[in-house]
Design an enzyme around this catalytic site. Structure first.
Site, short mmCIF file in Angstrom:
data_model
loop_
_atom_site.label_atom_id
_atom_site.label_comp_id
_atom_site.label_asym_id
_atom_site.label_seq_id
_atom_site.Cartn_x
_atom_site.Cartn_y
_atom_site.Cartn_z
N THR A 127 7.69 43.16 84.42
CA THR A 127 7.71 42.99 85.86
C THR A 127 7.58 41.57 86.35
O THR A 127 6.72 40.76 85.99
CB THR A 127 6.43 43.68 86.53
N CYS A 187 -1.13 19.16 77.03
CA CYS A 187 -0.91 20.38 76.55
C CYS A 187 -1.43 20.31 74.97
O CYS A 187 -1.15 21.35 74.17
CB CYS A 187 0.56 20.56 76.42
#
Length: 383
Positions: free
Chosen positions: A238, A325
């Site tokens: 979704t 990161c």
């Protein structure tokens, strides 16, 4: 006082983005796959966001797949194309100064039996189109190169790389990591000549967990997420409507008065570099003339980067010691090593990265603060 000079790590979302996200969660909360009105309202949000992206990229809506961010976009582009083209070959060419979301994927593919050739950079962090061309073979299936280096701001000649590799092997896919360039310099896939292009939302004042992958029409890649077949079977699950809504709004706002914003950001960067490099044993690792407008890599010889970072933090100034990161913060920077910095500069480098909300007064305060801090910190280290 709080001064945020870490916009390459993430940006503060626009107020309008926050409103769009909240509205999608409170009001337009339907599933885009549902047939009723609530579902249609959510579907319209996704389509509107895709339209905003397409206007900037000058591409078709079916060429945009929404993702959870730059890391997923890079993974989808590289793994997806490697799987789709493995019958044609298992050779990949990539620059040696990529973000971990590319370099770690290459290590995964090597373990899966692929061969990867790494192209080194020069002393300015730039990779050569000719080197890429020379590395391409008949069994090369993919070439990947970042557009802007996230640590020092080097702008890679991606258009020239595309021309060079396609002239050698027209069947090679070319992937561009545009996570640090989108919203800072022109990024139009057709002008670049790339087949795949990755973007992250939270680098342009959008929500974290949002991004997209441009896939040129006709480019065959395998999905890496399977399920209900959403987004034309390219990414099942979704759709994250709130994140997509915020991303669409961020794209619209980022490119409003774009040239004026970039001129402002570049002026701040230049002012900081000029002010700091007047100090003894302070050096810029950023190419001011040709580098991206928002990144300044500065070495403060005599003080370890982490010490300087926390000293600045105590004064309300937030910067980075490298890519946000990286899970291993003590690891030596491959980028700074590649451009030939000696150990003293490697250990003392900070990244300042600017956004449209930063001001001249903030830069002045940072320069003055560093001029006061450095002698004390260096004295403490020597002592």
């Amino acid at each position: 006082m709080e001064i945020y000079f870490d916009n390459s790590a993430t940006t503060r979302p626009y107020d309008e983005v926050i409103e769009a996200v909240v509205n999608a969660m409170k009001t337009d909360y339907g599933n885009p796959s549902s047939m009723h009105l609530k579902g249609l309202d959510a579907e319209h949000i996704v389509k509107d966001a895709a339209g905003s992206v397409c206007r900037i990229l000058k591409c078709l809506p079916e060429e945009v797949v929404f993702t959870s961010g730059g890391t997923e976009s890079n993974n989808m582009a590289i793994i997806g194309s490697a799987l789709a083209k493995k019958r044609s070959g298992r050779h990949i060419v990539v620059s040696s100064v990529e973000h971990a979301s590319v370099s770690a994927v290459m290590q995964f593919l090597i373990r899966e039996g692929y061969e990867v050739t790494y192209i080194p950079s020069d002393e300015k962090g730039i990779v050569s189109p000719e080197a890429f061309k020379d590395a391409v073979r008949d069994d090369t299936i993919l070439v990947s190169c970042m557009h802007v280096n996230n640590e020092i701001g080097s702008v890679m000649p991606v258009t020239e790389i595309a021309k060079a590799v396609k002239s050698k092997n027209p069947n090679v896919y070319f992937h561009v990591d545009a996570i640090q360039s989108f919203g800072k310099i022109e990024v139009i896939p057709k002008n670049i000549g790339c087949d795949l292009l990755s973007v992250s939302g939270h680098k342009i004042h959008g929500p974290k967990g949002s991004g997209f992958l441009y896939i040129k029409k006709g480019t065959l890649i395998r999905p890496i997420i399977y399920g209900g077949g959403q987004q034309k079977n390219m990414r099942s699950g979704t759709e994250n409507v709130p994140a997509i809504s915020g991303l669409g709004k961020a794209v619209m706002l980022t490119f409003a008065d774009f040239d004026k914003k970039i001129e402002h950001i570049r002026a701040l960067r230049d002012k900081l570099i000029n002010g700091l490099t007047e100090i003894e044993d302070v050096y810029s690792n950023t190419d001011m003339e040709n580098g991206a407008p928002h990144i300044a890599s500065i070495s403060f010889v005599g003080v370890r980067a982490e010490v300087m970072l926390h000293a600045l933090e105590d004064k309300g100034i937030y910067v980075s010691s490298g890519s946000a990161c990286s899970s291993n913060k003590s690891k030596e920077s491959a980028v700074l090593s590649a451009i030939g910095l000696d150990k003293k500069r490697l250990e003392s480098t900070l990244r300042f990265s600017f956004g449209e909300e930063n001001t001249n007064d903030e830069v002045d305060y940072a320069i003055d603060t560093i001029k006061q801090l450095l002698p004390m910190l260096r004295h403490y280290v020597r002592g």
